[in-house]
Design a protein around this motif. Sequence first.
Motif, PDB file in Angstrom:
ATOM      1  N   LEU A  26      38.138 -13.296 -20.605  1.00 48.56           N
ATOM      2  CA  LEU A  26      36.951 -12.658 -21.164  1.00 48.56           C
ATOM      3  C   LEU A  26      36.223 -11.887 -20.076  1.00 48.56           C
ATOM      4  O   LEU A  26      36.207 -12.287 -18.916  1.00 48.56           O
ATOM      5  N   GLN A  27      35.593 -10.809 -20.470  1.00 47.57           N
ATOM      6  CA  GLN A  27      34.768 -10.010 -19.563  1.00 47.57           C
ATOM      7  C   GLN A  27      33.368  -9.948 -20.153  1.00 47.57           C
ATOM      8  O   GLN A  27      33.187  -9.437 -21.257  1.00 47.57           O
ATOM      9  N   GLY A  32      25.712 -10.113 -20.405  1.00 48.34           N
ATOM     10  CA  GLY A  32      26.280 -11.458 -20.387  1.00 48.34           C
ATOM     11  C   GLY A  32      26.936 -11.877 -21.692  1.00 48.34           C
ATOM     12  O   GLY A  32      27.322 -13.032 -21.853  1.00 48.34           O
ATOM     13  N   PHE A  33      27.077 -10.965 -22.639  1.00 46.42           N
ATOM     14  CA  PHE A  33      27.667 -11.276 -23.939  1.00 46.42           C
ATOM     15  C   PHE A  33      29.175 -11.059 -23.944  1.00 46.42           C
ATOM     16  O   PHE A  33      29.705 -10.228 -23.208  1.00 46.42           O
ATOM     17  N   VAL A  34      29.851 -11.818 -24.820  1.00 43.42           N
ATOM     18  CA  VAL A  34      31.252 -11.587 -25.185  1.00 43.42           C
ATOM     19  C   VAL A  34      31.338 -11.673 -26.703  1.00 43.42           C
ATOM     20  O   VAL A  34      30.468 -12.271 -27.348  1.00 43.42           O
ATOM     21  N   LEU A  35      32.366 -11.083 -27.243  1.00 36.59           N
ATOM     22  CA  LEU A  35      32.564 -11.208 -28.690  1.00 36.59           C
ATOM     23  C   LEU A  35      32.865 -12.663 -29.034  1.00 36.59           C
ATOM     24  O   LEU A  35      33.726 -13.298 -28.404  1.00 36.59           O
ATOM     25  N   LYS A  75      28.187 -11.291 -31.092  1.00 32.75           N
ATOM     26  CA  LYS A  75      28.342 -11.639 -29.683  1.00 32.75           C
ATOM     27  C   LYS A  75      27.605 -12.926 -29.349  1.00 32.75           C
ATOM     28  O   LYS A  75      26.621 -13.270 -29.982  1.00 32.75           O
ATOM     29  N   ILE A  76      28.093 -13.599 -28.300  1.00 34.69           N
ATOM     30  CA  ILE A  76      27.493 -14.832 -27.819  1.00 34.69           C
ATOM     31  C   ILE A  76      27.324 -14.738 -26.309  1.00 34.69           C
ATOM     32  O   ILE A  76      28.103 -14.065 -25.632  1.00 34.69           O
ATOM     33  N   ARG A  77      26.297 -15.422 -25.790  1.00 38.50           N
ATOM     34  CA  ARG A  77      26.126 -15.531 -24.342  1.00 38.50           C
ATOM     35  C   ARG A  77      25.384 -16.807 -23.997  1.00 38.50           C
ATOM     36  O   ARG A  77      24.686 -17.384 -24.829  1.00 38.50           O
ATOM     37  N   ALA A  78      25.551 -17.215 -22.745  1.00 34.13           N
ATOM     38  CA  ALA A  78      24.714 -18.267 -22.186  1.00 34.13           C
ATOM     39  C   ALA A  78      23.421 -17.595 -21.752  1.00 34.13           C
ATOM     40  O   ALA A  78      23.440 -16.498 -21.207  1.00 34.13           O
ATOM     41  N   ARG A  79      22.311 -18.228 -22.008  1.00 36.51           N
ATOM     42  CA  ARG A  79      21.029 -17.598 -21.696  1.00 36.51           C
ATOM     43  C   ARG A  79      20.688 -17.625 -20.218  1.00 36.51           C
ATOM     44  O   ARG A  79      19.932 -16.791 -19.744  1.00 36.51           O
TER      45      ARG A  79
END
Length: 183
Positions: A26-27, A32-35, A75-79
């Motif tokens: 993943l990139q 900071g988001f990825v699909l 999309k999802i990310r760690a905050r």
Amino acid sequence: MTPQQQKELSKHLSLVLRHRPEKYHLQLDSEGFVLLANLIAGMRTLGKWSRVTEEQVREVVRDSDKQRYEIVGEKIRARYGHSVAEAVSYEPIAPPEILYHGTARRVVDAIRAEGLRPMNRQYVHLSSEIEQARIVGARHDARPVILTVRAGEAHAQGVRFYNPEPRLYLADLVTPEFIDFGD
């Protein structure tokens, strides 16, 4: 999912989204988001998570008491808490006048000299609550030192602050002149 399974999935999301996105090829984008679909597809390549569903991931994000993750659209990310090279950015905010930082006694002299630096993370982590700072500091020292950061004053002098979740504030750097060491 049981509470234990939720906890394990949350820890795994933290590992991948904060520290090792390359584990699933993943990139992270500039925010900071990825699909979400790519994250799930990557997780399904490993035995333990081969049956993970989008709903289970959404459940962990929704039910997390610490609000460590967010989903926006697809999309999802760690905050917060990233150690990956890609900078995760947030909108700057005006912080409360006072914030707190819990730390180990052995590093106080270095903080006196250099201030609070991100170290292996992208941001300095600060809390709006003394007890939360104590809990964080206790991860590194049974009797942590609680530093008081004059955040309002630091902000007025150009230090940028961010607020990815209610009790957590982030800063790029806090120099010693804005820190009260309690002595």
